[in-house]
Design a protein around this motif. Structure first.
Motif, short mmCIF file in Angstrom:
data_model
loop_
_atom_site.label_atom_id
_atom_site.label_comp_id
_atom_site.label_asym_id
_atom_site.label_seq_id
_atom_site.Cartn_x
_atom_site.Cartn_y
_atom_site.Cartn_z
N PRO A 271 9.06 -30.06 34.47
CA PRO A 271 8.86 -29.38 35.76
C PRO A 271 7.95 -28.16 35.61
CG PRO A 271 10.96 -28.71 34.83
CD PRO A 271 10.39 -29.72 33.89
N TRP A 272 6.75 -28.38 35.13
CA TRP A 272 5.83 -27.30 34.79
C TRP A 272 4.45 -27.64 35.31
CZ3 TRP A 272 2.94 -26.85 29.62
CH2 TRP A 272 2.35 -25.58 29.48
N VAL A 273 3.95 -26.84 36.24
CA VAL A 273 2.58 -27.01 36.72
C VAL A 273 1.70 -25.97 36.03
CG1 VAL A 273 3.19 -28.01 38.94
CG2 VAL A 273 2.97 -25.52 38.74
N ALA A 299 -5.97 -24.25 46.73
CA ALA A 299 -5.15 -23.37 47.56
C ALA A 299 -3.70 -23.40 47.10
CB ALA A 299 -5.27 -23.79 49.02
N ASP A 300 -3.22 -24.57 46.67
CA ASP A 300 -1.83 -24.70 46.22
C ASP A 300 -1.55 -23.83 45.00
OD1 ASP A 300 -1.24 -26.45 48.24
OD2 ASP A 300 -1.27 -28.25 46.98
N MET A 301 -2.55 -23.60 44.15
CA MET A 301 -2.29 -22.85 42.92
C MET A 301 -2.45 -21.35 43.12
SD MET A 301 -5.56 -23.56 40.38
CE MET A 301 -5.17 -22.14 39.35
N ALA A 302 -2.56 -20.90 44.36
CA ALA A 302 -2.69 -19.45 44.61
C ALA A 302 -1.50 -18.67 44.07
CB ALA A 302 -2.86 -19.20 46.11
N HIS A 303 -0.33 -19.34 43.95
CA HIS A 303 0.86 -18.64 43.44
C HIS A 303 0.70 -18.24 41.98
CE1 HIS A 303 2.55 -22.12 41.13
NE2 HIS A 303 1.77 -22.80 41.96
N LEU A 304 -0.30 -18.81 41.29
CA LEU A 304 -0.54 -18.46 39.89
C LEU A 304 -1.50 -17.27 39.74
CD1 LEU A 304 -0.89 -22.01 38.28
CD2 LEU A 304 1.04 -20.43 38.07
N ARG A 305 -2.06 -16.81 40.84
CA ARG A 305 -3.03 -15.72 40.77
C ARG A 305 -2.30 -14.39 40.62
NH1 ARG A 305 -8.43 -14.84 41.89
NH2 ARG A 305 -8.93 -12.71 42.52
N ALA A 306 -2.73 -13.60 39.64
CA ALA A 306 -2.14 -12.28 39.39
C ALA A 306 -2.93 -11.20 40.13
CB ALA A 306 -2.11 -11.99 37.89
N ASP A 307 -2.37 -10.01 40.17
CA ASP A 307 -2.99 -8.92 40.91
C ASP A 307 -4.34 -8.52 40.35
OD1 ASP A 307 -0.81 -8.84 42.58
OD2 ASP A 307 0.18 -7.17 41.54
N TYR A 311 -5.33 -15.62 36.27
CA TYR A 311 -4.34 -16.63 36.64
C TYR A 311 -3.35 -16.84 35.50
CZ TYR A 311 -7.27 -17.74 40.65
OH TYR A 311 -7.97 -17.66 41.82
N TRP A 312 -2.09 -16.92 35.87
CA TRP A 312 -1.07 -17.29 34.90
C TRP A 312 -1.30 -18.72 34.45
CZ3 TRP A 312 1.53 -13.30 33.15
CH2 TRP A 312 1.75 -12.20 33.98
N THR A 313 -0.99 -19.01 33.21
CA THR A 313 -1.21 -20.35 32.68
C THR A 313 -0.38 -21.39 33.42
OG1 THR A 313 -1.81 -19.54 30.50
CG2 THR A 313 -1.01 -21.80 30.62
N GLY A 314 0.90 -21.10 33.69
CA GLY A 314 1.73 -22.12 34.32
C GLY A 314 2.98 -21.55 34.96
#
Length: 372
Positions: A271-273, A299-307, A311-314
């Motif tokens: 369970p790792w994107v 757009a779906d991977m926007a939750h991985l974007r840091a301030d 981008y976080w790896t996963g």
């Protein structure tokens, strides 16, 4: 007489192609570019992040992303690092601590890591039109391609790596579909460089054709890594598959690997994107005409974007946890390359669209045992 100071070569208009509504604004794109640049050492090396290791493949990908933003001097410095620190046999080590050439942490020599310089050099040339750069880097590309093709097996596939010299330096004959697909793209870019220099390489053409045939028609020649999403989309991303077969492959794996609203699994059933795989799949989708799906994935991977714009790896979605706690240059680079392709950046579309890249010479297929 002191020569005039050369101003950094930066073409601001290129940054416009890193704006993608719903994915990146101009300010966000600039922050991501600054994040990659901040990780680059003064000698041109681009590690995953400062204090971590550098591998040659991800180093090249980060350099390509800098070129999409018009940061050509930074990209050129990255390629100069490779030229200065290439091993005598045309290879590079698999990993260097923080990009320090005196501190390799993995002395094996991976075929796809070594080949990818050809993709970057061709991309940089298309970005800048700098023929002198091609002349300087051609010996580096030539030596790297020769090293890689020495690992090609009779069936066309590329052996994974050569073990460290202190362990005997044996060739690992096992071939990885992802790695061989990446090598296929690299060989096509190397052939484009050879054509540009009017220096034909018929052996490379034969090797490229044999490798493409193996990828398209002989899955049994590669280790079974079908649990990994990269093995699913890389034949498409690399250009080895196009048309209906590419679209059918994308559809076949979609439900297994894509998690709606989050991105792409690295490996099933975990369970790792991961951001890198998500952005690379978006780039593959663009390459086969599925731009709308590509934009949705990004757009779906926007939750991985840091301030800070990186981008976080996963993300482990069952635990609602970012993992690992690292923001890598290569993840950010994959996003910028996908956005650049969707925005019509000419160098990026040429390298990943592949319509104008040489395809090599397909081997004749007969009924003889052992034929390609």
């Amino acid at each position: 007489m002191t020569p005039p100071r050369r101003e950094p070569r930066r073409r601001p208009e290129r940054a416009e192609r890193l704006v993608l509504p719903g994915v990146l604004s101009a300010e966000q794109a600039a922050a991501t570019v600054r994040g990659i640049a901040a990780a680059q050492r003064e000698d041109g090396a681009i590690p995953w992040f400062r204090g971590h290791h550098l591998d040659p493949w991800d180093h090249v990908e980060a350099a390509m992303a800098l070129d999409t933003a018009g940061e050509h001097d930074r990209a050129e410095a990255a390629y100069a690092w490779l030229a200065r620190h290439q091993n005598e046999d045309g290879s590079w080590y698999a990993a260097y601590h923080d990009g320090d050439p005196e501190r390799p942490t993995d002395r094996s020599k991976e075929s796809n890591f070594c080949a990818y310089v050809a993709v970057g050099v061709w991309h940089h040339y298309l970005s800048t039109g700098d023929d002198s750069f091609v002349e300087r880097l051609w010996p580096t590309v030539f030596a790297a391609v020769e090293f890689v093709l020495a690992l090609q097996r009779p069936g066309g596939q590329i052996g994974w790596k050569r073990e460290p010299a202190e362990e005997g330096g044996a060739v690992v004959d096992d071939a990885l579909l992802t790695g061989s697909s990446s090598v296929h793209q690299a060989l096509r870019c190397a052939l484009a460089l050879a054509e540009h220099r009017e220096e034909p390489q018929p052996d490379w053409e034969l090797a490229t054709g044999a490798l493409g045939h193996a990828i398209r028609s002989h899955p049994e020649r590669f280790l079974d890594k079908s649990r990994y999403s990269m093995d699913w989309y890389y034949p498409v991303l690399s250009g080895a598959l196009r048309g209906p077969r590419a679209l059918a492959r994308i559809e076949e794996g979609w439900a297994r690997f894509v998690v709606p609203g989050l991105g792409v699994r690295c490996v099933v059933p975990n369970p790792w994107v991961t951001g890198g795989e998500t952005a690379e799949l978006a780039l593959a989708l663009w390459a086969v005409g599925e731009s709308d799906r590509a934009v949705r994935l990004l757009a779906d991977m926007a939750h991985l974007r840091a301030d800070d714009g990186m981008y976080w790896t996963g993300y482990v979605f069952e635990d609602d946890a970012v993992w690992p706690l690292e923001r890598t240059t290569w993840t950010a680079a994959a996003v910028l390359l996908a956005v650049a392709a969707l925005g019509g950046d000419e160098a990026t579309t040429a390298v990943f669209g592949g319509e104008r890249l040489p395809v090599g010479l397909e081997p004749e297929v007969t009924g003889r045992t052992g034929c390609c």
